[in-house]
Design a protein around this motif. Structure first.
Motif: not given
Length: 435
Positions: A85-92, A116-119, A426-428
């Motif tokens: 939801l917050s675009n923190r991709f590594d954690a997601a 997550c990968f698509v974004r 980026t900074e959400m």
């Protein structure tokens, strides 16, 4: 882009919703009664905290549960979803992969991991996950993503561009070019992906790689055709090799009576630092950068979350009720607010029961709100709609069944007219400045 339940219509809103990975927002969850802020602030159950949009507190709770039981698949899945939801991709990726590893039948987490990968424009990583869900829609999008040759979403041209609004009403529109053709008028809608009319798709020489059912509009079934677009140019910026869809649903006409070429919104917006400058009547796209100097000055910088691939969320107030979770949907025609009858009555809004707007399986009523706000951006005596029932993408306590968290409202077109709104994925953050 359509939601998982396809093309919801609401009042005069007839813009097509895109389809790409809206299922990534879906999650089974019980419909809960509204809770006063004081009540949910003290809740210790991370699921309850999550349903009420208290994501940071919920995350702490899920981390505690996962420490106590490293095989708690639900806690891992929720931690991955909060990060997404917050675009923190590594954690997601870490937590959603862990959830799928603990529970191979967790289709929702597979879809969210695919999203997550698509974004991140890593569509190749999404393909096998979507093929594992057993869902025909997922399989269709896997086919399209597999059809992307080379690097998707290649951005060329200037560091930024400002494109004037061709229209402000019924919703903002701008000119854009498809596959090097002449500029055409496209509606702007944060609830959209990239959607073309069938005529424009034919002129561009597009070939459908897959089709999906798009629900029912005006008592007839709609088919969505999915393909890959070579080039989409907005002002001085060109985007190449991107997924696209088209269909024959009639969109709101432009003031001259002509049909727009299509609509675009959040899936394009999140690739840039995007400003919809209603007051200045322009769309501004800036290439992403870590420098804060590019970010426009604003009265407020509110939190921003992205549910699915096209539902921007922040926090807002209805009068003194809130702040609570709301959606930001700029495509609502002729009104500023969507909510439910339950919420409207709870906070004392005037509901006009004498003039219902009939919808398939639903009734919608005009409402008037004394005051609504996003941070210090305030509107008074605004007109809106209240629905009897909740449907996909629409606010209400039952919306937890789609997103996992409740919404109290949707802020839309008329609310934003005095402002410039900037979406920073980026900074959400969502910034609002008065024009």
């Amino acid at each position: 882009m359509t939601s998982r339940h396809d093309l919801p219509a609401f009042g005069r809103r007839t813009l097509l919703r895109g389809a790409a990975l809206a299922t990534a927002a879906g999650v089974a969850g019980a419909a809960l009664p509204l809770m006063a802020p004081a009540a949910f602030a003290s809740a210790a159950d991370p699921d309850q905290l999550f349903r009420n949009g208290r994501f940071a507190e919920a995350e702490r709770g899920y981390r505690r549960l996962l420490r106590e039981n490293p095989e708690n698949a639900h806690a891992a899945a929720q931690l991955g979803y909060i990060a997404l939801l917050s675009n923190r991709f590594d954690a997601a990726e870490t937590f959603l992969s862990r959830a799928v590893g603990l529970d191979s039948g967790d289709v929702v987490s597979k879809r969210r991991l695919a999203e997550c990968f698509v974004r991140q424009d890593r569509h190749d990583r999404a393909v096998p996950l979507l093929r594992q869900t057993g869902d025909q829609r997922d399989a269709a999008f896997a086919t399209v993503f597999a059809g992307l040759r080379g690097t998707p979403w290649r951005i060329r041209g200037a560091a930024g561009t400002r494109v004037p609004f061709y229209t402000l009403d019924p919703v903002p529109s701008v000119e854009a070019s498809v596959n090097g053709g002449k500029p055409k008028k496209f509606l702007l809608d944060t609830y959209a992906t990239l959607d073309l009319s069938p005529q424009v798709a034919e002129e561009a020489g597009l070939r459908a790689l897959a089709t999906v059912a798009g629900g029912v509009v005006d008592n007839r079934p709609v088919t969505l055709y999915l393909g890959v677009l070579d080039s989409f140019r907005i002002g001085d910026i060109e985007i190449r090799n991107i997924p696209v869809q088209w269909n024959d649903v009639q969109r709101p006409p432009l003031p001259d009576g002509s049909q727009p070429a299509g609509a675009f919104g959040t899936t394009i917006f999140y690739h840039f630092l995007t400003t919809m400058d209603y007051a200045g009547r322009a769309l501004i796209l800036r290439r992403k950068t870590k420098s804060r100097q590019q970010r426009p000055r604003a009265h407020d910088r509110l939190p921003l979350w992205l549910a699915g691939d096209h539902y921007p969320c922040t926090v807002g107030n209805l009068g003194d009720y809130g702040p609570r979770m709301v959606t930001v949907d700029t495509g609502g025609i002729g009104h500023a607010l969507d909510t439910t009858v339950e919420i409207a009555e709870k906070i004392g809004m005037e509901v006009d029961y004498d003039h219902p707007i009939e919808q398939p399986g639903n009734k919608v009523y005009p409402i008037t709100a004394d005051r609504i706000s996003l941070g210090s951006a305030v509107a008074h005596d605004v007109h809106g709609h209240a629905a009897d029932k909740v449907f996909p993408g629409f606010p209400g306590p039952g919306q937890s069944a789609q997103f996992g968290f409740d919404l109290i409202a949707n802020f839309t077109h008329e609310f934003f007219k005095p402002f410039a709104i900037t979406f920073d994925y980026t900074e959400m953050s969502l910034s609002i400045a008065r024009g």
